[in-house]
Design an enzyme around this catalytic site. Structure first.
Site, mmCIF file in Angstrom:
data_model
loop_
_atom_site.group_PDB
_atom_site.id
_atom_site.type_symbol
_atom_site.label_atom_id
_atom_site.label_comp_id
_atom_site.label_asym_id
_atom_site.label_seq_id
_atom_site.Cartn_x
_atom_site.Cartn_y
_atom_site.Cartn_z
ATOM 1 N NE ARG A 253 0.772 1.260 4.576
ATOM 2 C CZ ARG A 253 1.652 1.527 4.191
ATOM 3 N NH1 ARG A 253 2.583 1.799 3.273
ATOM 4 N NH2 ARG A 253 2.729 1.749 5.301
ATOM 5 C CG HIS B 233 5.082 7.097 12.819
ATOM 6 N ND1 HIS B 233 5.527 6.068 13.374
ATOM 7 C CD2 HIS B 233 5.451 7.597 11.646
ATOM 8 C CE1 HIS B 233 6.285 5.991 12.485
ATOM 9 N NE2 HIS B 233 6.957 6.789 11.568
ATOM 10 C CG ASP C 73 -1.378 2.976 12.134
ATOM 11 O OD1 ASP C 73 0.037 3.125 12.327
ATOM 12 O OD2 ASP C 73 -1.450 1.669 11.371
ATOM 13 N N GLY D 27 8.782 1.214 2.867
ATOM 14 C CA GLY D 27 7.389 1.873 3.612
ATOM 15 C C GLY D 27 6.527 1.525 2.957
ATOM 16 C CB SER E 181 2.945 -1.654 3.766
ATOM 17 O OG SER E 181 2.586 -2.626 4.983
ATOM 18 C CB SER E 182 7.045 -5.416 1.931
ATOM 19 O OG SER E 182 7.896 -4.754 2.895
ATOM 20 C CG ASP F 134 0.998 -1.142 7.175
ATOM 21 O OD1 ASP F 134 0.703 -0.482 6.866
ATOM 22 O OD2 ASP F 134 1.982 -0.918 7.365
ATOM 23 C CG ASN G 205 14.317 -5.182 9.026
ATOM 24 O OD1 ASN G 205 12.782 -5.458 9.705
ATOM 25 N ND2 ASN G 205 14.240 -6.251 8.143
HETATM 26 P P1 ADP Z 1 7.996 -2.347 4.808
HETATM 27 O O1 ADP Z 1 8.438 -0.877 5.217
HETATM 28 O O2 ADP Z 1 8.320 -2.960 3.946
HETATM 29 O O3 ADP Z 1 6.643 -2.970 5.871
HETATM 30 P P2 ADP Z 1 9.764 -4.403 6.739
HETATM 31 O O4 ADP Z 1 10.479 -3.230 7.937
HETATM 32 O O5 ADP Z 1 8.315 -3.995 8.332
HETATM 33 O O6 ADP Z 1 9.181 -2.764 5.589
HETATM 34 O O7 ADP Z 1 9.262 -5.428 6.651
HETATM 35 C C1 ADP Z 1 10.319 -5.792 5.638
HETATM 36 C C2 ADP Z 1 10.906 -6.996 6.069
HETATM 37 O O8 ADP Z 1 9.666 -8.189 5.381
HETATM 38 C C3 ADP Z 1 12.023 -8.029 5.186
HETATM 39 O O9 ADP Z 1 13.282 -7.960 5.557
HETATM 40 C C4 ADP Z 1 11.182 -9.391 4.849
HETATM 41 O O10 ADP Z 1 11.799 -10.139 5.272
HETATM 42 C C5 ADP Z 1 10.295 -8.927 4.569
HETATM 43 N N1 ADP Z 1 10.103 -8.965 2.955
HETATM 44 C C6 ADP Z 1 9.142 -8.062 2.060
HETATM 45 N N2 ADP Z 1 9.243 -8.340 1.130
HETATM 46 C C7 ADP Z 1 9.326 -9.650 0.916
HETATM 47 C C8 ADP Z 1 9.445 -10.785 0.105
HETATM 48 N N3 ADP Z 1 9.447 -10.625 -1.414
HETATM 49 N N4 ADP Z 1 9.663 -12.152 0.037
HETATM 50 C C9 ADP Z 1 9.926 -12.534 2.168
HETATM 51 N N5 ADP Z 1 10.218 -11.531 2.753
HETATM 52 C C10 ADP Z 1 10.085 -10.364 2.225
HETATM 53 P P1 NG1 Z 2 5.689 0.692 7.356
HETATM 54 O O1 NG1 Z 2 6.374 1.079 7.063
HETATM 55 O O2 NG1 Z 2 4.838 -0.442 6.131
HETATM 56 O O3 NG1 Z 2 6.110 -0.704 7.955
HETATM 57 C C1 NG1 Z 2 4.523 0.798 9.464
HETATM 58 C C2 NG1 Z 2 3.347 0.296 10.664
HETATM 59 C C3 NG1 Z 2 1.839 0.975 10.756
HETATM 60 C C4 NG1 Z 2 1.812 2.701 10.734
HETATM 61 C C5 NG1 Z 2 2.856 3.154 9.584
HETATM 62 C C6 NG1 Z 2 3.187 4.734 9.976
HETATM 63 C C7 NG1 Z 2 3.220 -2.182 10.964
HETATM 64 C C8 NG1 Z 2 3.059 -3.458 10.356
HETATM 65 N N1 NG1 Z 2 3.006 -0.994 9.898
HETATM 66 O O4 NG1 Z 2 4.467 1.162 8.322
HETATM 67 O O5 NG1 Z 2 0.358 0.197 10.864
HETATM 68 O O6 NG1 Z 2 2.075 2.874 12.264
HETATM 69 O O7 NG1 Z 2 4.525 2.355 9.265
HETATM 70 O O8 NG1 Z 2 2.391 5.363 9.489
HETATM 71 O O9 NG1 Z 2 3.688 -2.441 11.969
HETATM 72 MG MG MG Z 3 6.592 -3.171 7.463
#
Ligand code: ADP
Ligand code: NG1
Ligand code: MG
Length: 455
Positions: free
Chosen positions: A42, A49, A51, A143, A145-146, A190, A233
């Site tokens: 998304r 920050h 939610d 950011g 939301s992978s 997310d 991360n």
């Molecule tokens: P985001 O902002 O993308 O949500 P996070 O730091 O919350 O970032 O999460 C990133 C983590 O999600 C990666 O370090 C990995 O462990 C996992 N991840 C993301 N994309 C993939 C993928 N395609 N396959 C497996 N794990 C993934």
């Molecule tokens: P991302 O950047 O996708 O990890 C995080 C939080 C959201 C929200 C945003 C900031 C998780 C899973 N996601 O998103 O709930 O607080 O930061 O707006 O904790």
């Molecule tokens: Mg995340």
């Protein structure tokens, strides 16, 4: 013109991804996938920050997603593999308790968060065996939301494999809760948009109770994402949880100052609810009660009438035990003002004034300044990129997601998109070989996509 149609192009890409996933699955497990599950990433247009403080946010699902190929079997184990060789295979027995190591947030633990969430919801003692291969196109730690796309995809896979069924709202709530097993204390934006999104629409997501309302975005602009190519991360660092903790402490300090029972109140929105005050009044209360200088532990414990031991166990998370100073004034001021900007953004979208683009752009720009200066969740590269986006024709530009790296989202008038993309490409990506190599997946116009689904 047909060749440029985004739907045709994305259908073709999806077709090839499904084909590649199917062959990878067959090669790995010598079996064919029985179903495919998909969960989108998304972009948050505004409401950063807040939610986890109980306030509404305004995201939309994007084309980039996590896709899993799955077969159910009697192996008695859950086998996980990934198309990307950087993400190693993992296998866990169905009869063991699912353990998630927060100190070492490997990719498969996010998947297991989703599995555990479904298992606990239904009280399943023996999960069915399954083999999965995962393929993701959401830029990780940027950011978009992978992490939640992966958790939601895993939740959906586990529900289907174990022949259960749930509403989208229930799935969103379960996945918001279970992603916290990875250690981050997020709010649910997310997972909610990943399940509740609809094609072509942005949503206002409200919490308690969870509810998603369509937001009609102005037709004259598109939203462009640009990644500053700095990864952060959230589970492997403490930045995110430090902010959650600062907001929790600020909520308690405000509650205490107004004579409320602060032991019960943990969110800034709850304090507003108890006081029946407006967001403007809450901002005034922050000015009156909190000071801009950082607070130390002693001052907080004294004000709240708690011991250091209580402070550590009840207010801090496990990865913030080392933190000594807390910027309560700045964080609370950001939250209340950002919550107001979300409502104003929605109002402008609903009322469609002649200067809608300018008004929405201003709100996005104010949001970025507040994230950068009060919430301190930007970084120099992201600030530089936001500046460049504004210079290149965007009417509004801001960091999206948690920040400390990752993406900016810019609102660009339709007629300026080509010029904008060229200027940002040349000004941020092409002059740096590492960024240039990442440009294709880092700079793109968004398509608003539907939520989680099966193939
Ligand atoms: P985001 O902002 O993308 O949500 P996070 O730091 O919350 O970032 O999460 C990133 C983590 O999600 C990666 O370090 C990995 O462990 C996992 N991840 C993301 N994309 C993939 C993928 N395609 N396959 C497996 N794990 C993934
Ligand atoms: P991302 O950047 O996708 O990890 C995080 C939080 C959201 C929200 C945003 C900031 C998780 C899973 N996601 O998103 O709930 O607080 O930061 O707006 O904790
Ligand atoms: Mg995340």
């Amino acid at each position: 013109a047909l060749r440029d149609s985004p739907t045709l192009k994305s259908r073709a890409i999806l077709y090839y991804r499904l084909q590649a996933l199917k062959s990878a699955f067959e090669k790995k497990y010598g079996d064919s996938p029985q179903f495919y599950a998909c969960a989108p990433g998304r972009v948050n247009l505004i409401g950063e920050h807040i939610d986890y403080c109980g306030y509404s946010v305004l995201p939309m699902a994007i084309e980039q997603n996590i896709l899993a190929a799955v077969s159910v079997n009697k192996s008695g184990s859950i086998k996980l593999a990934n198309i990307n060789p950087l993400y190693k295979d993992y296998s866990v027995s169905c009869s063991e308790d699912i353990a998630i190591d927060r100190d070492n947030p490997k990719w498969y633990y996010y998947f297991l968060c989703g599995v555990k969430g479904i298992q606990e919801n239904f009280g399943i003692t023996n999960l069915v065996g399954m083999s999965c291969v995962v393929d993701g196109t959401v830029p990780p730690s940027s950011g978009l939301s992978s992490s939640s796309a992966l958790v939601c995809c895993a939740g959906l896979v586990t529900m289907e494999a174990n022949q259960k069924s749930l509403s989208k709202v229930a799935l969103a709530e379960i996945c918001a809760k279970c992603e916290r097993y990875i250690g981050t204390e997020g709010g649910g934006m997310d997972q909610s948009i990943s399940f509740l999104a609809e094609c072509g629409k942005a949503k206002l997501i409200e919490f308690n109770p969870l509810c998603a309302t369509d937001v009609k975005l102005p037709a004259g602009a598109v939203f462009v994402i640009s990644n500053c190519c700095v990864e952060m991360n959230k589970a492997a660092s403490s930045h995110f949880n430090i902010r959650v903790v600062e907001c929790r402490i600020a909520a308690k300090m405000l509650a205490q100052a107004r004579g409320l029972d602060c032991s019960r109140l943990v969110k800034l929105a709850q304090v507003q609810g108890e006081l029946e005050a407006s967001l403007d009044e809450m901002e005034a209360l922050v000015e009156e009660v909190l000071h801009p200088e950082p607070y130390n532990r002693e001052e907080i414990c004294k004000a709240l009438g708690i011991t250091t031991a209580q402070f550590c166990s009840e207010l801090l998370s496990s990865n913030t035990q080392h933190v000594t100073h807390f910027r309560l004034y700045q964080r609370a001021k950001h939250v209340y003002s950002e919550a107001r900007r979300v409502l104003r953004f929605k109002h402008v979208c609903d009322s469609e004034p002649a200067d809608a683009l300018k008004l929405l752009g201003d709100l996005m720009n104010q949001s970025h300044s507040s994230c950068r200066d009060l919430y301190e969740c930007s970084c120099p590269e992201l600030d530089q990129l936001v500046e460049l986006c504004l210079k290149s024709g965007a009417v509004g530009s801001r960091l999206t997601g948690a920040g400390w790296g990752g993406c900016a989202v810019s609102m660009v008038p339709v007629e300026k998109v080509d010029v904008f993309l060229k200027a940002v490409r040349e000004g941020y990506y092409l002059n740096d070989p590492r960024r240039a190599a990442m440009e294709k997946q880092s700079l793109f116009v968004t398509n608003r996509r539907r939520g989680c689904h099966f193939y």
